[in-house]
Enzyme design. Structure first.
Site, PDB file in Angstrom:
ATOM      1  N   ARG A  27      12.136  -4.890   5.078  1.00  0.00           N
ATOM      2  CA  ARG A  27      11.817  -3.489   4.764  1.00  0.00           C
ATOM      3  C   ARG A  27      12.666  -2.529   5.592  1.00  0.00           C
ATOM      4  NH1 ARG A  27       5.695  -1.368   5.073  1.00  0.00           N
ATOM      5  NH2 ARG A  27       5.837  -1.854   7.286  1.00  0.00           N
ATOM      6  N   ARG A  48      -0.199  -7.984  13.589  1.00  0.00           N
ATOM      7  CA  ARG A  48      -0.801  -7.107  12.569  1.00  0.00           C
ATOM      8  C   ARG A  48      -1.651  -7.916  11.583  1.00  0.00           C
ATOM      9  NH1 ARG A  48       4.707  -4.458  11.331  1.00  0.00           N
ATOM     10  NH2 ARG A  48       3.833  -3.600   9.411  1.00  0.00           N
ATOM     11  N   ARG A  77      -9.397   1.277   8.697  1.00  0.00           N
ATOM     12  CA  ARG A  77      -9.021  -0.077   9.091  1.00  0.00           C
ATOM     13  C   ARG A  77     -10.089  -0.751   9.938  1.00  0.00           C
ATOM     14  NH1 ARG A  77      -3.120   1.155   8.823  1.00  0.00           N
ATOM     15  NH2 ARG A  77      -1.911  -0.753   9.018  1.00  0.00           N
ATOM     16  N   ARG A 118      11.514  -0.440  10.552  1.00  0.00           N
ATOM     17  CA  ARG A 118      10.483   0.134  11.420  1.00  0.00           C
ATOM     18  C   ARG A 118      10.413  -0.661  12.717  1.00  0.00           C
ATOM     19  NH1 ARG A 118       4.910   0.994   8.171  1.00  0.00           N
ATOM     20  NH2 ARG A 118       4.101  -0.211   9.911  1.00  0.00           N
ATOM     21  N   LYS A 152       0.827  -1.216   0.000  1.00  0.00           N
ATOM     22  CA  LYS A 152       0.000   0.000   0.000  1.00  0.00           C
ATOM     23  C   LYS A 152       0.859   1.264   0.000  1.00  0.00           C
ATOM     24  CE  LYS A 152      -2.157  -0.951   3.886  1.00  0.00           C
ATOM     25  NZ  LYS A 152      -1.533  -2.235   4.222  1.00  0.00           N
TER      26      LYS A 152
HETATM   27  P1  AMP Z   1       1.039   1.296   8.756  1.00  0.00           P
HETATM   28  O1  AMP Z   1       2.114   2.311   8.583  1.00  0.00           O
HETATM   29  O2  AMP Z   1      -0.172   1.553   7.894  1.00  0.00           O
HETATM   30  O3  AMP Z   1       1.542  -0.120   8.619  1.00  0.00           O
HETATM   31  O4  AMP Z   1       0.519   1.447  10.257  1.00  0.00           O
HETATM   32  C1  AMP Z   1       1.372   1.180  11.338  1.00  0.00           C
HETATM   33  C2  AMP Z   1       0.571   1.063  12.628  1.00  0.00           C
HETATM   34  O5  AMP Z   1      -0.092   2.313  12.878  1.00  0.00           O
HETATM   35  C3  AMP Z   1      -0.547   0.038  12.620  1.00  0.00           C
HETATM   36  O6  AMP Z   1      -0.072  -1.273  12.922  1.00  0.00           O
HETATM   37  C4  AMP Z   1      -1.463   0.590  13.692  1.00  0.00           C
HETATM   38  O7  AMP Z   1      -0.939   0.337  14.997  1.00  0.00           O
HETATM   39  C5  AMP Z   1      -1.363   2.090  13.452  1.00  0.00           C
HETATM   40  N1  AMP Z   1      -2.383   2.557  12.504  1.00  0.00           N
HETATM   41  C6  AMP Z   1      -2.174   3.042  11.247  1.00  0.00           C
HETATM   42  N2  AMP Z   1      -3.339   3.358  10.665  1.00  0.00           N
HETATM   43  C7  AMP Z   1      -4.313   3.051  11.563  1.00  0.00           C
HETATM   44  C8  AMP Z   1      -5.729   3.124  11.544  1.00  0.00           C
HETATM   45  N3  AMP Z   1      -6.385   3.554  10.457  1.00  0.00           N
HETATM   46  N4  AMP Z   1      -6.402   2.727  12.658  1.00  0.00           N
HETATM   47  C9  AMP Z   1      -5.747   2.300  13.752  1.00  0.00           C
HETATM   48  N5  AMP Z   1      -4.421   2.180  13.834  1.00  0.00           N
HETATM   49  C10 AMP Z   1      -3.703   2.553  12.744  1.00  0.00           C
END
Ligand code: AMP
Length: 210
Positions: free
Chosen positions: A124, A168, A89, A157, A14
């Site tokens: 990554r 996740r 999400r 990360r 994404k």
């Molecule tokens: P990402 O960078 O999209 O992989 O997001 C990393 C982490 O941020 C996720 O595992 C969640 O803990 C948090 N996070 C990101 N977007 C959301 C969302 N829309 N709702 C809740 N937690 C989020």
């Protein structure tokens, strides 16, 4: 303005696809994970609240994320359209987003084998400053540890470790798959094969935007 939503498991691409759409179509990119990580870097109250959830691979509470996105959607840079990466999400987030009018909405589900996605996450690297995405195996930064885009520090990360990645995926299946079904029912969902290198995946995606 048009709204384009990217769905997919962790590691489905994404972020990489969102960056390319932003570059080629001039869309604004709204990535809630990036916004949350920036809040953590700034040491804000929201960042402090989010951090433990993110480290463990859980979701940050809806109220916090919905409010953060509400503020972001008020910025003046969305007229050319925007792409959402990592939001919504949960069904509650999807319902909140549906309240925000737009001239046309499309959602794409990037489907990828779990094993391939896990492999990508564990190799990554990301820039702490601008969030640019690299990969130890096939897309390292030109100078080790330094972002090609902004010169920031490039590193894994904090949540790209096996335990958090497993959580996740669990959370994705439980909370986010129903959201994908919600967009399917709205009649705006397309699916693409997200396996393999980014170039061909992006070609498949491009066709859905233009
Ligand atoms: P990402 O960078 O999209 O992989 O997001 C990393 C982490 O941020 C996720 O595992 C969640 O803990 C948090 N996070 C990101 N977007 C959301 C969302 N829309 N709702 C809740 N937690 C989020």
């Amino acid at each position: 303005m048009k709204r384009f939503i990217l769905f997919g498991a962790p590691g489905s691409g994404k972020g990489t696809m969102g960056e390319r759409i932003q570059r080629d179509f001039g869309f604004a990119r709204i990535a809630t994970g990036d916004i949350l990580r920036a809040e953590i870097e700034r040491g804000s109250a929201e960042g402090r609240q989010a951090r433990a959830h993110m480290d463990s691979g859980g979701l940050v509470p809806d109220e916090l994320v919905i409010e953060m996105v509400r503020r972001r959607l008020q910025a003046g840079d969305l007229d050319g359209g925007y792409v959402m990466d990592g939001y919504p999400r949960t069904l509650r987030q999807a319902e909140a987003l549906s309240q925000v009018p737009c001239d046309g909405e499309k959602a794409v589900f990037i489907e990828v084998d779990e094993e391939q996605a896990v492999g990508r996450l564990l190799s990554r690297l990301t820039c702490r400053e601008c969030g640019a995405i690299y990969n130890r195996a096939n897309k390292p930064p030109l100078r080790p540890g330094i972002c090609d885009v902004c010169g920031g520090a490039v590193e894994p990360r904090r949540d790209d470790n096996e335990q958090s990645v497993r959580e996740r995926f669990r959370v994705y299946a439980e909370r986010t798959l129903p959201v994908i079904e919600y967009y399917h029912r709205l009649g705006v969902l397309a699916r693409i094969d997200g396996n393999g290198p980014a170039g061909p995946v992006y070609e498949r995606l491009r066709g859905l935007i233009a």
